[in-house]
Write an enzyme that holds these catalytic residues in place. Structure first.
Site, short mmCIF file in Angstrom:
data_model
loop_
_atom_site.label_atom_id
_atom_site.label_comp_id
_atom_site.label_asym_id
_atom_site.label_seq_id
_atom_site.Cartn_x
_atom_site.Cartn_y
_atom_site.Cartn_z
N ASP A 194 -13.36 -0.10 -64.42
CA ASP A 194 -11.90 0.00 -64.34
C ASP A 194 -11.41 1.42 -64.64
OD1 ASP A 194 -12.63 -0.08 -67.03
OD2 ASP A 194 -11.72 -2.04 -67.41
N ASP A 205 -8.54 -10.47 -76.65
CA ASP A 205 -7.98 -11.61 -75.93
C ASP A 205 -8.98 -12.22 -74.96
OD1 ASP A 205 -8.04 -9.77 -73.87
OD2 ASP A 205 -5.86 -9.67 -73.58
N HIS A 220 -10.72 -10.67 -72.61
CA HIS A 220 -10.83 -10.09 -71.26
C HIS A 220 -12.17 -9.39 -71.06
CE1 HIS A 220 -8.75 -6.20 -72.86
NE2 HIS A 220 -10.05 -5.99 -72.82
N GLU A 267 -7.18 -9.67 -67.64
CA GLU A 267 -6.43 -10.23 -68.76
C GLU A 267 -6.30 -11.75 -68.62
OE1 GLU A 267 -6.11 -8.48 -71.17
OE2 GLU A 267 -5.11 -6.56 -70.87
#
Ligand code: PGA
Length: 263
Positions: A67, A136, A138, A143
């Site tokens: 990313d 979280d 991810h 996400e």
């Protein structure tokens, strides 16, 4: 999933590095999927050490990063291209032309996402994907709520991720809101994955990823569908796992198999 719990992040990173090195020695033209963030830093340091003192050869390796932040030029100190240059590429003999980090200034992200996917495919697919995990749950910047079939595309960062990454930027306001990221579907197509997580902040996400139900709310849990995942943890990140004693038994069985104690 094979869950390996090492006493420390150092030892976990060394374990991961030995898996990477084994692949690169066996397949000099290996295609590596690389990750950024705090988690893989010690792994990269170990790979640099192996290059410098053991001659680990990256000259024919190709890499694809997961990313990149949208809007940051490759020279920006917080861009992932810059991170990779500083923390790995410039210390080993990888040909920089064979390194790929998504372009955070592509503008036409739909076309660019397809091109990035096509580049991975043309290279023969990712042999080994390194992954960290967000608090979280991810993987890459997928996400909560990301489609488990998603491909490389634009993604809006979750508030928790913006807060977590503010430590690199100084303030939350300076963290880009958008990123271009490989999708969960892209990651699932890699031939092998190593998921690294260290520290107590990751314990909840790891328990959900390894032992929870598969859900788009914890995109790491999609790795339960992958054919070959090694999860490497330290004691803290493993602290919320329920089946800890079983993972230890599996490790012991592997050790005995390798040492020839079991025929
Ligand atoms: P970290 O980030 O390695 O900096 O903890 C992991 C992630 O957000 O995927």
């Amino acid at each position: 999933m094979r869950v390996i719990i090492e006493p420390s992040a150092e030892l976990g990173s060394q374990r991961a590095a030995s898996i990477v090195a084994q692949l690169v020695r066996k397949k000099p033209r290996a295609i590596l999927g690389l990750a950024t963030g705090g988690t893989p830093l010690k792994l990269y340091q170990e790979l640099i050490r192996m290059h410098q003192s053991e001659g680990l050869d990256f000259s024919r390796v190709t890499s694809f990063n997961l990313d990149e932040y949208v809007g940051l030029p490759p020279t920006h100190p917080q861009s992932y291209r810059h991170f990779m240059t500083e923390n790995l590429f410039r210390h080993v003999n990888i040909d920089i032309r064979n390194t790929h980090v998504p372009d955070g200034r592509a503008l036409d992200y739909e076309t660019y996402g397809s091109q990035y996917e096509a580049m991975i495919e043309e290279a023969g697919g990712i042999d080994l994907q390194i992954l960290g995990i967000g608090r979280d749950g991810h993987i890459a910047f997928n996400e909560p709520g990301s489609s488990l079939g998603s491909r490389t595309r634009l993604k809006t960062l979750a508030p928790e991720t913006i807060r977590d990454n503010a430590r690199f930027f100084g303030t939350e306001e300076d963290v880009p809101r958008l990123a271009i990221t490989m999708g969960v579907g892209t990651i699932l197509e890699s031939k092998k994955c190593i998921l690294l997580a260290f520290g107590k902040d990751k314990a909840e996400a790891i328990a959900a990823t390894v032992e929870g139900p598969v859900t788009a709310q914890v995109t790491g849990s999609a790795l339960q569908f992958h054919r070959d995942v090694v999860v490497i943890l330290d004691e803290e990140s493993a602290s919320q796992l329920q089946r800890r004693s079983y993972y230890d038994e599996v490790e012991e069985a592997h050790r005995r198999l390798q040492s020839g104690e079991v025929k």
